[in-house]
Design an enzyme around this catalytic site. Structure first.
Site, short mmCIF file in Angstrom:
data_model
loop_
_atom_site.label_atom_id
_atom_site.label_comp_id
_atom_site.label_asym_id
_atom_site.label_seq_id
_atom_site.Cartn_x
_atom_site.Cartn_y
_atom_site.Cartn_z
N SER A 691 71.51 -0.04 17.72
CA SER A 691 70.55 -1.14 17.61
C SER A 691 71.10 -2.36 16.88
CB SER A 691 69.26 -0.66 16.93
OG SER A 691 69.53 -0.15 15.65
N LYS A 734 61.01 -1.26 11.68
CA LYS A 734 61.94 -2.39 11.54
C LYS A 734 61.19 -3.68 11.22
CE LYS A 734 65.47 -0.39 14.56
NZ LYS A 734 66.15 -0.48 15.86
#
Length: 788
Positions: A691, A734
Site C-alpha cells: 500500500s 488509515k
C-alpha cells in the site's frame, strides 16, 4: 500392491542370507530360529538400522550381548557381542511415538559373525550360515517325544499358556521345537547362548531334556509348597474375608440403605431433568452399573461423575430472549458509543428472532485492534438479549481435548471447555464468546481450530459430540461470537464459517465521548473518588488522546486516566480537602512530559519526503517515505527494515519512473549518473505490504524533479508497472491515522471509494478525498506545481 500383500507372497525362509548384515544387539535375552515376537527399539542407531533394513531386504542379524543393559559406547565396538546369532526377517514396524519403534521379527537361520565390517552408525558384519542338519533317527524321535511330554507336564504345573504345549507338538522342525522349549525355561542369557551354539541335533535335544527335567522338578516342588500354603491364610486374605463378612452383617442390619437412597435420588433427578432420548438411555445404563459396583471401587467414582455431568447439563433448559427492539437499541447505545454497524447487525438478528423462533444462532467474528471493545461488546449483547454469557479464552490453546474433552478411559477425564461452559451457564442458548480465536495453536496433542469447525457450523453443531459424554448435544441455539485482532492467522475453513464484522479504531471524537461517559466515572469509582474530589474536562481528555496516547482503542487512555486518579487520591490521602481540577497546564504533575508530538511538525519538509498510510494490527499509522539522490551509477538502496513486498514496490516505482521519464519531464540519461536511497524511518519496526507504492513513486519523482510533495496530503495505494493504482485494505484505520496527524487531504485508489462510504459521516466531515486511477493523477495532486 501394499506391504501386506507383498508379505503374503514372500516366504522369508526361501530368501538367501546376505553376506553382509546389519547387527542388532540384544540385551538380556537370546533370539532363537523359528521364534517370532515384537522387539522394542529405542536407541537412535538401532532406529536407523531398522529404517535402512526396511528399505532393503528386511533381513538383520539378531545377536545377544554379554551385557545385561544397553551401554551405547561398548555396543558400538561390537566386542561384547556373542559370535553366534540368528538372522531375522522384519515383517512389520510401528512407530509408537518419538521414543521407540515396535518391530515384529521372526528368526530364520543361525549365523556366525566372521568379521565386523562397520561400527557406525550401527554395526554391520560379514556372516556365515551355521547349518542346522535334521537327522531322522529313532533315538532322535524318542528324545523329542520325551521333551514334548515333559513340556506338557510343565505347562500344567505353571502359568504357561496351554497353547504353548500345542505349538511345541505341532512344530515339524526338531531344532525349532527344542528352541521353543528352551525359550520358556527362564534360563540365563549365558545358558541360552550355549544352547544356541550347540550344532548337533542329538546333543541339543539331550541338553534341552536335561534342563527341562530340572525345571519340571522345581515346578513340582513349588506346586507342593503352594498347596500347603493354601491352608494358612495370610493377613490380607484374612482381612478380605472379614470385610466381606462385615458387609454381610451391615446388610442384615440395613446399614447399606445409604447407597440405595443415593441411586434413588439420582433416578429422581433423571425424571425431573429434561434429558434427550440418547442421554436418558445412557443415564439408565450407568445407574444400573452403579447398583452393581461396590462403592469402594474406583469405577464407582468414574461412573458417578459421568451421571452427574449428564444430569447437570441444560439439555432442554433455555432462557427467554428479550425481543423489545427499542429497548435493545437503548441498551446497546448506553453500553457502547458508536459501533453502528455492529449494533445494526444485532438488532437485525433480534428482529428475525422475533418473527421466527427456531432460527439458528449466528456465528459472528469481531475483528479489530486491541482496546476497541470486542469482548465487552459480547457481554453487552448477552445482557441486551437477556441471555447468559460465557467466555472461553482461546489464546495459546494447543490441545484439541480442550474443545472436545477426554475419553472416559483416561484417569481424571473431563468434558471439553464447550460442555463445561454450558453447564456453568445453566441454559442451552447462552451467548458464547470465543476470545482471541486468531491466537489458537496446534501441536502433537491436536489442532483446536479443527475441533472448532463442527462447533461453529450451524449445519453440524446440532449434533456436537464431546469425547467424554459420547452423546450428541445440540449447540444450534447458542449464539457464538468470536473475537480476533487479525484474520490472517485464522484457518480458511474456520473463517468461512463466521460472519466477519470489522471494528475500526475510534475517532478522537468517539474517544472523548467514551472517556467522559464511561472511563472517568469508572476510574473515579475504582479509586474511591467522587465528583467533589476531581474534575477532568473535555479539553484535558482531548490533550491526553493527542499527546499521551497513540492507539486505535482506549486502553492506554484509561490507564492515563487511572494515573491521574491515583495522583489525586494520593493528595487527598495526605489531607487535601479542596476539589482538584485537572487542566492541561497541571497535567505534567500527574503524567510527566508529553510522549507524542504531531509527526508532520517534527519533519523538515523538502523534495523527496512523502506521507503514506499504513495498516497495523493495532490500527492505522502514517508512514514517511524519504528519498535522497547522489552521484552514482544508477543504484537503488532500500533501508528501514522493509519486507519483500515493500522492497518490490520501491523497485516497481523506480521502473515506472524510468519507463515514463519523458512523460514526467525527466532526462532519461539522468539515471545513469545518480544513485537513489529510499528510507522509511523507525527502522527498528518491520514494515511490509504493497500500500505504500504511490507514496514511494511520489517520493522518488519529488527528489528527481525537485518538486516538493505537499505536506498536507497523505496517500495509499498499490501500483503497477503500467501506472495503474490498485485498491488496498484498512481504509478506515488509515483515514483515522491521517486525522490524528492533522492531515485533511487523502489520496485513495478509485476502487476504495466504496470503503470511504463505510466510514462514519462525522469522521469524513472536513476531509477532502481524492480518488486516483493512475499514478499520473496521484502526482498531479500530490506534487507542488514548481520545483523548489
Amino acid at each position: 500392491m501394499d506391504e501386506k500383500q507383498q508379505e503374503k507372497r514372500v516366504d522369508p525362509l526361501t530368501l538367501p542370507i546376505p553376506e553382509n548384515l546389519p547387527i542388532l544387539p540384544l540385551h538380556g535375552f537370546v533370539f532363537f530360529p523359528g521364534m517370532g515376537f515384537p522387539l522394542q527399539v529405542a536407541s537412535e542407531s538401532s532406529k536407523q538400522l531398522i529404517d535402512d533394513a526396511l528399505l532393503g531386504d528386511r533381513m538383520i542379524g539378531l545377536v545377544a550381548t554379554r551385557q545385561a543393559k544397553e551401554d551405547a559406547e561398548q555396543t558400538q565396538t561390537g566386542d561384547e557381542l556373542y559370535r553366534i546369532g540368528v538372522v531375522g526377517y522384519i515383517h512389520k514396524m510401528t512407530k509408537v511415538d518419538d521414543s521407540y519403534y515396535q518391530v515384529l521379527v521372526s528368526g530364520l537361520k543361525k549365523i556366525q559373525i566372521a568379521e565386523i565390517t562397520q561400527k557406525e552408525p550401527y554395526i554391520r558384519a560379514r556372516v556365515d550360515e551355521v547349518p542346522m542338519e535334521l537327522v531322522e533317527d529313532q533315538k532322535i524321535d524318542a528324545l523329542l517325544l520325551n521333551i514334548r511330554n515333559q513340556f506338557q507336564a510343565l505347562v500344567k504345573l505353571t502359568q504357561l499358556p496351554p497353547e504353548m504345549a500345542t505349538t511345541v507338538v505341532s512344530l515339524a522342525n526338531h531344532f525349532h521345537a527344542a528352541y521353543m522349549v528352551i525359550s520358556q525355561l527362564n534360563l540365563k542369557v549365558e545358558e541360552e547362548q550355549k544352547m544356541l551354539e550347540i550344532r548337533p541335533l542329538e546333543q541339543l535335544l539331550h541338553s534341552t531334556a536335561r534342563e527341562l527335567n530340572k525345571r519340571v522338578e522345581t515346578a513340582e516342588m513349588s506346586h507342593k509348597l503352594q498347596e500347603s500354603f493354601k491352608k494358612d491364610m495370610d493377613e490380607k486374605q484374612r482381612e478380605f474375608y472379614l470385610r466381606q463378612q462385615l458387609n454381610a452383617i451391615r446388610k442384615e442390619l440395613g446399614e447399606d440403605e445409604d447407597e440405595k437412597v443415593e441411586i434413588k435420588e439420582l433416578r429422581k433427578r433423571m425424571e425431573e431433568t429434561g434429558l434427550s432420548h440418547e442421554a436418558r438411555k445412557a443415564v439408565e445404563k450407568e445407574l444400573g452399573r452403579l447398583e452393581r459396583i461396590p462403592p469402594s471401587s474406583p469405577e464407582h467414582t468414574v461412573s458417578r461423575n459421568y451421571v452427574d455431568w449428564l444430569l447437570d447439563l441444560p439439555w432442554t433448559l433455555s432462557s427467554t430472549d428479550t425481543l423489545d427492539l427499542d429497548r435493545a437499541q437503548e441498551d446497546l447505545d448506553h453500553d457502547h458509543y458508536g459501533l453502528k454497524k455492529i449494533k445494526k447487525r444485532i438488532i437485525e438478528f433480534l428482529a428475525v428472532r422475533k418473527l421466527k423462533q427456531d432460527v439458528h444462532g449466528p456465528i459472528l467474528c469481531f475483528v479489530g485492534p486491541p482496546g476497541v471493545g470486542k469482548t465487552s461488546l459480547g457481554q453487552s449483547i448477552a445482557r441486551t438479549m437477556g441471555r447468559k454469557f460465557v467466555r472461553i479464552a482461546l489464546g495459546g490453546m494447543r490441545d484439541e481435548a480442550e474443545i472436545r474433552g477426554h475419553r472416559r478411559t483416561y484417569i481424571g477425564a473431563l468434558p471439553g471447555r464447550v460442555i463445561q461452559s454450558l453447564k456453568k451457564a445453566g441454559t442451552n442458548n447462552p451467548v458464547f464468546l470465543l476470545d482471541e480465536i486468531d491466537k489458537l495453536g496446534s501441536d502433537f496433542r491436536g489442532d483446536p481450530s479443527s475441533a472448532l469447525l463442527e462447533v461453529l457450523d450451524p449445519e453440524q453443531n446440532s449434533t456436537f459430540t464431546d469425547h467424554y459424554l459420547d452423546i450428541e448435544f445440540d449447540l444450534s441455539r447458542v449464539m457464538f461470537i468470536a473475537t480476533a485482532n487479525v484474520l490472517d492467522t485464522i484457518p480458511g475453513p474456520l473463517r468461512d464459517r463466521m460472519e466477519v464484522v470489522e471494528l475500526p479504531g475510534y475517532t478522537e471524537h468517539e474517544k472523548v465521548a467514551i472517556a467522559m461517559n464511561h472511563l472517568v466515572a469508572k476510574q473515579m469509582e475504582a479509586h474511591a473518588l467522587s465528583p467533589d474530589d476531581l474534575e477532568v474536562g473535555e479539553e484535558v481528555i482531548r490533550h491526553l488522546i493527542r499527546s499521551y496516547t497513540r492507539e486505535a482503542g482506549v486502553r492506554s487512555l484509561e490507564r492515563e486516566i487511572a494515573a491521574i486518579c491515583r495522583g489525586v487520591a494520593s493528595e487527598i490521602a495526605r489531607g487535601r480537602t479542596k476539589r482538584i481540577v485537572v487542566t492541561i497546564d497541571n497535567l505534567y504533575d500527574y503524567l510527566g512530559p508529553i510522549r507524542f508530538f504531531p509527526e508532520i511538525k517534527a519533519r523538515t519538509w523538502g523534495p523527496g519526503l512523502a506521507t503514506g498510510l499504513a495498516w497495523t494490527p493495532v490500527g492505522g499509522e502514517i508512514l514517511f517515505i524519504e528519498t535522497s539522490k547522489m552521484k552514482g551509477k544508477g543504484g537503488l538502496t532500500l533501508t528501514g527494515k522493509l519486507g519483500d513486498v515493500m522492497k518490490e514496490s520501491a523497485t516497481a516505482a523506480l521502473t515506472y519512473i524510468r519507463s515514463h521519464a519523458k512523460t514526467l519531464g525527466i532526462d532519461e540519461n539522468l539515471f545513469a549518473d545518480i544513485d537513489l536511497h529510499v528510507h522509511v524511518p523507525e527502522g527498528a519496526i518491520p514494515k511490509d505490504g504493497p500500500s505504500a507504492g504511490v507514496a514511494m513513486v511520489s517520493s522518488l519523482v519529488s527528489v528527481i524533479t525537485g518538486r516538493t510533495v505537499r505536506p498536507d496530503v497523505a496517500m495509499t495505494g498499490e501500483i503497477t508497472l503500467r501506472g495503474d493504482v490498485l485498491p488496498v485494505g484498512g481504509i478506515g484505520e488509515k483515514v483515522l491515522a491521517a486525522l490524528r496527524a492533522d492531515i485533511r487531504e487523502i489520496i485513495l485508489p478509485v476502487l476504495n471509494e466504496k470503503d470511504v462510504k463505510e466510514i462514519p459521516e462525522d469522521v469524513r466531515h472536513g476531509v477532502l478525498f481524492h480518488y486516483a486511477n493512475t499514478i499520473s493523477e496521484v502526482l498531479n495532486i500530490a506534487l507542488a506545481k514548481k520545483a523548489d
